[in-house]
Design a protein around this motif. Structure first.
Motif, PDB file in Angstrom:
ATOM      1  N   ARG A   1       0.845  -1.317  -0.031  1.00  0.00           N
ATOM      2  CA  ARG A   1      -0.161   0.040  -0.035  1.00  0.00           C
ATOM      3  C   ARG A   1       0.823   1.130   0.004  1.00  0.00           C
ATOM      4  NH1 ARG A   1      -1.735   3.741   3.344  1.00  0.00           N
ATOM      5  NH2 ARG A   1      -0.544   2.609   5.212  1.00  0.00           N
ATOM      6  N   ILE A   2       1.954   1.341   0.867  1.00  0.00           N
ATOM      7  CA  ILE A   2       2.619   2.579   0.921  1.00  0.00           C
ATOM      8  C   ILE A   2       3.523   2.638  -0.471  1.00  0.00           C
ATOM      9  CG2 ILE A   2       4.522   3.785   1.915  1.00  0.00           C
ATOM     10  CD1 ILE A   2       3.713   1.914   4.760  1.00  0.00           C
ATOM     11  N   ALA A   3       3.838   1.509  -0.993  1.00  0.00           N
ATOM     12  CA  ALA A   3       5.096   1.624  -2.189  1.00  0.00           C
ATOM     13  C   ALA A   3       4.026   2.034  -3.494  1.00  0.00           C
ATOM     14  CB  ALA A   3       5.372   0.159  -2.145  1.00  0.00           C
ATOM     15  N   THR A   4       2.852   1.642  -3.452  1.00  0.00           N
ATOM     16  CA  THR A   4       2.011   2.315  -4.273  1.00  0.00           C
ATOM     17  C   THR A   4       1.818   3.639  -4.494  1.00  0.00           C
ATOM     18  OG1 THR A   4       0.724   0.114  -4.525  1.00  0.00           O
ATOM     19  CG2 THR A   4      -0.241   1.749  -5.466  1.00  0.00           C
ATOM     20  N   GLN A   5       1.752   4.191  -3.244  1.00  0.00           N
ATOM     21  CA  GLN A   5       1.808   5.685  -3.181  1.00  0.00           C
ATOM     22  C   GLN A   5       3.100   6.305  -3.564  1.00  0.00           C
ATOM     23  OE1 GLN A   5       0.347   6.229   0.858  1.00  0.00           O
ATOM     24  NE2 GLN A   5      -1.487   5.486   0.831  1.00  0.00           N
ATOM     25  N   LYS A   6       4.003   5.749  -3.534  1.00  0.00           N
ATOM     26  CA  LYS A   6       5.548   6.082  -3.745  1.00  0.00           C
ATOM     27  C   LYS A   6       5.990   5.819  -5.312  1.00  0.00           C
ATOM     28  CE  LYS A   6       7.293   6.356   0.803  1.00  0.00           C
ATOM     29  NZ  LYS A   6       8.466   6.043   1.883  1.00  0.00           N
ATOM     30  N   ARG A   7       4.752   5.274  -6.209  1.00  0.00           N
ATOM     31  CA  ARG A   7       5.185   4.953  -7.520  1.00  0.00           C
ATOM     32  C   ARG A   7       5.932   6.031  -8.475  1.00  0.00           C
ATOM     33  NH1 ARG A   7       0.199   6.243  -7.132  1.00  0.00           N
ATOM     34  NH2 ARG A   7      -1.006   7.273  -8.639  1.00  0.00           N
ATOM     35  N   SER A   8       5.765   7.219  -7.994  1.00  0.00           N
ATOM     36  CA  SER A   8       6.295   8.328  -8.881  1.00  0.00           C
ATOM     37  C   SER A   8       7.682   8.796  -8.187  1.00  0.00           C
ATOM     38  CB  SER A   8       5.273   9.587  -8.980  1.00  0.00           C
ATOM     39  OG  SER A   8       5.146  10.143  -7.545  1.00  0.00           O
ATOM     40  N   GLU A   9       8.126   8.296  -7.292  1.00  0.00           N
ATOM     41  CA  GLU A   9       9.486   8.347  -6.247  1.00  0.00           C
ATOM     42  C   GLU A   9      10.566   7.440  -7.116  1.00  0.00           C
ATOM     43  OE1 GLU A   9       8.641   8.868  -2.376  1.00  0.00           O
ATOM     44  OE2 GLU A   9       6.925   9.749  -2.440  1.00  0.00           O
ATOM     45  N   PRO A  10      11.551   8.137  -6.899  1.00  0.00           N
ATOM     46  CA  PRO A  10      13.040   7.221  -7.241  1.00  0.00           C
ATOM     47  C   PRO A  10      12.914   5.780  -6.334  1.00  0.00           C
ATOM     48  CG  PRO A  10      13.631   9.423  -6.596  1.00  0.00           C
ATOM     49  CD  PRO A  10      12.374   9.593  -6.412  1.00  0.00           C
ATOM     50  N   ALA A  11      12.230   5.885  -5.280  1.00  0.00           N
ATOM     51  CA  ALA A  11      12.553   4.555  -4.516  1.00  0.00           C
ATOM     52  C   ALA A  11      11.740   3.502  -5.150  1.00  0.00           C
ATOM     53  CB  ALA A  11      11.729   4.998  -3.029  1.00  0.00           C
ATOM     54  N   PHE A  12      10.849   4.012  -5.883  1.00  0.00           N
ATOM     55  CA  PHE A  12      10.048   2.876  -6.711  1.00  0.00           C
ATOM     56  C   PHE A  12      10.756   2.121  -7.878  1.00  0.00           C
ATOM     57  CE2 PHE A  12       6.525   1.203  -9.324  1.00  0.00           C
ATOM     58  CZ  PHE A  12       5.754   0.344  -8.350  1.00  0.00           C
ATOM     59  N   ALA A  13      11.921   2.344  -8.404  1.00  0.00           N
ATOM     60  CA  ALA A  13      12.780   2.213  -9.482  1.00  0.00           C
ATOM     61  C   ALA A  13      13.039   0.652  -9.139  1.00  0.00           C
ATOM     62  CB  ALA A  13      14.061   3.310  -9.526  1.00  0.00           C
ATOM     63  N   PRO A  14      13.486   0.288  -8.036  1.00  0.00           N
ATOM     64  CA  PRO A  14      14.022  -1.213  -7.828  1.00  0.00           C
ATOM     65  C   PRO A  14      12.832  -2.138  -7.971  1.00  0.00           C
ATOM     66  CG  PRO A  14      15.015   0.133  -6.280  1.00  0.00           C
ATOM     67  CD  PRO A  14      13.916   0.988  -7.013  1.00  0.00           C
ATOM     68  N   VAL A  15      11.595  -1.659  -7.832  1.00  0.00           N
ATOM     69  CA  VAL A  15      10.189  -2.464  -7.860  1.00  0.00           C
ATOM     70  C   VAL A  15      10.143  -2.865  -9.463  1.00  0.00           C
ATOM     71  CG1 VAL A  15       7.895  -3.040  -7.571  1.00  0.00           C
ATOM     72  CG2 VAL A  15       9.445  -1.617  -5.848  1.00  0.00           C
TER      73      VAL A  15
ATOM     74  N   ALA B   1       0.800  -8.833 -12.532  1.00  0.00           N
ATOM     75  CA  ALA B   1      -0.140  -8.212 -12.309  1.00  0.00           C
ATOM     76  C   ALA B   1      -0.122  -7.241 -10.937  1.00  0.00           C
ATOM     77  CB  ALA B   1      -1.334  -9.264 -12.072  1.00  0.00           C
ATOM     78  N   LEU B   2       0.500  -7.659 -10.246  1.00  0.00           N
ATOM     79  CA  LEU B   2       0.598  -6.790  -8.881  1.00  0.00           C
ATOM     80  C   LEU B   2       1.327  -5.576  -9.126  1.00  0.00           C
ATOM     81  CD1 LEU B   2       0.640  -6.391  -5.854  1.00  0.00           C
ATOM     82  CD2 LEU B   2       2.656  -7.545  -5.977  1.00  0.00           C
ATOM     83  N   TYR B   3       2.484  -5.755  -9.904  1.00  0.00           N
ATOM     84  CA  TYR B   3       3.233  -4.470 -10.215  1.00  0.00           C
ATOM     85  C   TYR B   3       2.414  -3.449 -11.229  1.00  0.00           C
ATOM     86  CZ  TYR B   3       6.227  -1.914 -13.410  1.00  0.00           C
ATOM     87  OH  TYR B   3       6.826  -0.993 -14.201  1.00  0.00           O
ATOM     88  N   ARG B   4       1.537  -4.132 -11.977  1.00  0.00           N
ATOM     89  CA  ARG B   4       0.993  -2.927 -12.992  1.00  0.00           C
ATOM     90  C   ARG B   4      -0.162  -2.445 -12.147  1.00  0.00           C
ATOM     91  NH1 ARG B   4       1.937  -3.285 -18.127  1.00  0.00           N
ATOM     92  NH2 ARG B   4       2.745  -5.231 -19.008  1.00  0.00           N
ATOM     93  N   ALA B   5      -0.972  -3.061 -11.118  1.00  0.00           N
ATOM     94  CA  ALA B   5      -1.752  -2.351 -10.188  1.00  0.00           C
ATOM     95  C   ALA B   5      -1.022  -1.353  -9.324  1.00  0.00           C
ATOM     96  CB  ALA B   5      -2.335  -3.465  -9.440  1.00  0.00           C
ATOM     97  N   MET B   6      -0.004  -1.487  -9.069  1.00  0.00           N
ATOM     98  CA  MET B   6       0.933  -0.546  -8.527  1.00  0.00           C
ATOM     99  C   MET B   6       1.017   0.599  -9.212  1.00  0.00           C
ATOM    100  SD  MET B   6       3.328  -3.111  -6.079  1.00  0.00           S
ATOM    101  CE  MET B   6       4.212  -1.807  -5.118  1.00  0.00           C
ATOM    102  N   GLU B   7       1.654   0.309 -10.588  1.00  0.00           N
ATOM    103  CA  GLU B   7       1.965   1.318 -11.293  1.00  0.00           C
ATOM    104  C   GLU B   7       0.807   2.298 -11.492  1.00  0.00           C
ATOM    105  OE1 GLU B   7       4.485   2.513 -12.329  1.00  0.00           O
ATOM    106  OE2 GLU B   7       5.961   1.318 -13.599  1.00  0.00           O
ATOM    107  N   GLU B   8      -0.232   1.548 -11.658  1.00  0.00           N
ATOM    108  CA  GLU B   8      -1.648   2.420 -12.088  1.00  0.00           C
ATOM    109  C   GLU B   8      -2.088   3.270 -10.663  1.00  0.00           C
ATOM    110  OE1 GLU B   8      -4.133  -0.592 -13.251  1.00  0.00           O
ATOM    111  OE2 GLU B   8      -3.137  -1.134 -15.025  1.00  0.00           O
ATOM    112  N   GLY B   9      -1.603   3.060  -9.450  1.00  0.00           N
ATOM    113  CA  GLY B   9      -2.041   3.763  -8.396  1.00  0.00           C
ATOM    114  C   GLY B   9      -2.932   3.248  -7.712  1.00  0.00           C
ATOM    115  N   ASP B  10      -3.490   1.816  -8.198  1.00  0.00           N
ATOM    116  CA  ASP B  10      -4.514   1.255  -7.432  1.00  0.00           C
ATOM    117  C   ASP B  10      -4.316   0.483  -6.501  1.00  0.00           C
ATOM    118  OD1 ASP B  10      -7.032   0.216  -6.884  1.00  0.00           O
ATOM    119  OD2 ASP B  10      -7.569  -0.416  -8.928  1.00  0.00           O
ATOM    120  N   ALA B  11      -4.252   0.926  -5.151  1.00  0.00           N
ATOM    121  CA  ALA B  11      -3.726   0.256  -3.952  1.00  0.00           C
ATOM    122  C   ALA B  11      -4.419  -0.580  -3.622  1.00  0.00           C
ATOM    123  CB  ALA B  11      -3.440   1.433  -2.702  1.00  0.00           C
TER     124      ALA B  11
END
Length: 346
Positions: free
Chosen positions: A218-232, A305-315
């Motif tokens: 949930r927290i990582a989805t909210q940070k998808r636009s930040e550099p910290a999301f790059a490793p995901v 599928a999980l990664y795409r949901a996170m990229e879409e911001g759908d926590a």
């Protein structure tokens, strides 16, 4: 021609235990394998067969022994080499009945492995916090620990084996003992040890893992636009490429990398360390991993599928997909265990 029943880890480990305790088969049955009325659950001949070939009741019998030793039954499913290596650690909590008239057994700190592990981990934690120990630092020997903590040297040795098995310290023959490179392991050690001794270890750890990962995703989805999301992103892309290239060993490592990248992105160090500890405990208890290509393909599709949901911001969707993925992962493990157990009986 009839198929010979394969040797099983359970039978081999029970044999190792009996030899370690220097018991005859009759003595072992009398100590561990009697019903509530004191009647033997099996004959000497059947115990001999169990130790050498296994039998259909071996899980039930191993559970009887484990309960008597106050250990999780899963320990008898370990690979025989791993079981033999740690047998003194497993036996530390067991105290056989005293001979008649022998008087009370000492109840000092040196007779409780939990307390010894806690004492050593407290020493390490305090010295790390004070800056006296750094990752990779050489540690005192078992004699020094025994003198500092006023504990028996034998109990200190067994506690150090626990620390080594959990990756907190490294014991190098001829060189000494060293603190692991990641000193954060120390602070989750009591948590790790209590789970390993729990009779419901698998169930408890899987449940905790679901709770922790739901929060991190949930927290990582909210940070998808930040550099910290790059490793995901990188882990998700790398998984797909490894599977296409047929590098299955590296794919299995990347499976954990994907989940831990999400945890790291969440930015909560406590959550990250607890989740890492859960994964280490599961790896210790469950020796079997993914073994079939179909399973790896399924895992990769679930991750994508999980990664795409996170990229879409759908926590909300990401949480749901994560829980479904973890539930299927547990089901896959149970299916692998049942398949392996069935093969051992053929």
């Amino acid at each position: 021609m009839k198929n010979k029943r394969l040797k099983t880890p359970i039978g081999k480990n029970l044999l190792t235990l009996r030899h370690r305790m220097k018991m005859t088969q009759g003595e072992f049955i009398q100590m561990f394998l009697q019903d509530e009325e004191g009647k033997p659950l099996l004959s000497v001949a059947k115990l001999s067969n169990l130790e050498n070939r296994g039998n259909r009741d071996e899980k039930m019998l191993a559970e009887k022994v484990a309960n008597r030793l106050s250990l999780p039954p899963a320990i008898f499913g370990l690979a025989p080499d791993e079981f033999a290596k740690n047998i003194d650690v497993f036996m530390e909590k067991f105290r056989p009945p005293l001979p008649a008239g022998a008087g009370p057994r000492p109840t000092g700190r040196e007779n409780n492995l939990d307390i010894v592990v806690e004492a050593i981990s407290d020493y390490l934690a305090e010295n790390i916090t004070a800056g006296k120990l750094q990752p990779g630092s050489r540690l005192p020997g078992d004699r020094d620990f025994a003198e500092m903590l006023r504990l028996s040297r034998s109990s200190v040795r067994e506690a150090l084996k626990v620390l080594s098995a959990l990756g907190v310290i490294h014991i190098l023959p001829g060189s000494g003992m060293y603190l692991a490179g990641d000193a954060r392991e120390i602070f989750t050690l009591p948590f790790s040890w209590s789970f390993l001794l729990s009779t419901d270890s698998n169930q408890n750890v899987y449940q905790l893992r679901r709770i922790l990962e739901r929060e991190t995703v949930r927290i990582a989805t909210q940070k998808r636009s930040e550099p910290a999301f790059a490793p995901v992103r990188e882990a998700a892309a790398r998984e797909k490429k490894l599977l296409e290239e047929g590098d299955f060993a590296e794919f299995l490592r990347c499976d954990q990398e994907f989940h831990m990248a999400i945890a790291a992105c969440a930015g909560n160090e406590i959550l990250y360390n607890l989740l890492l500890t859960c994964r280490k405990i599961l790896a210790f208890l469950n020796a079997r991993g993914m073994s079939a290509l179909a399973q790896m393909l399924q895992v990769q599709r679930e991750h994508e599928a999980l990664y795409r949901a996170m990229e879409e911001g759908d926590a909300e969707k990401a949480e749901r997909l994560l829980v479904e993925h973890l539930e299927r992962s547990e089901e896959r493990y149970q299916a692998r265990r049942q398949k392996t157990d069935a093969a051992e009986y053929r």
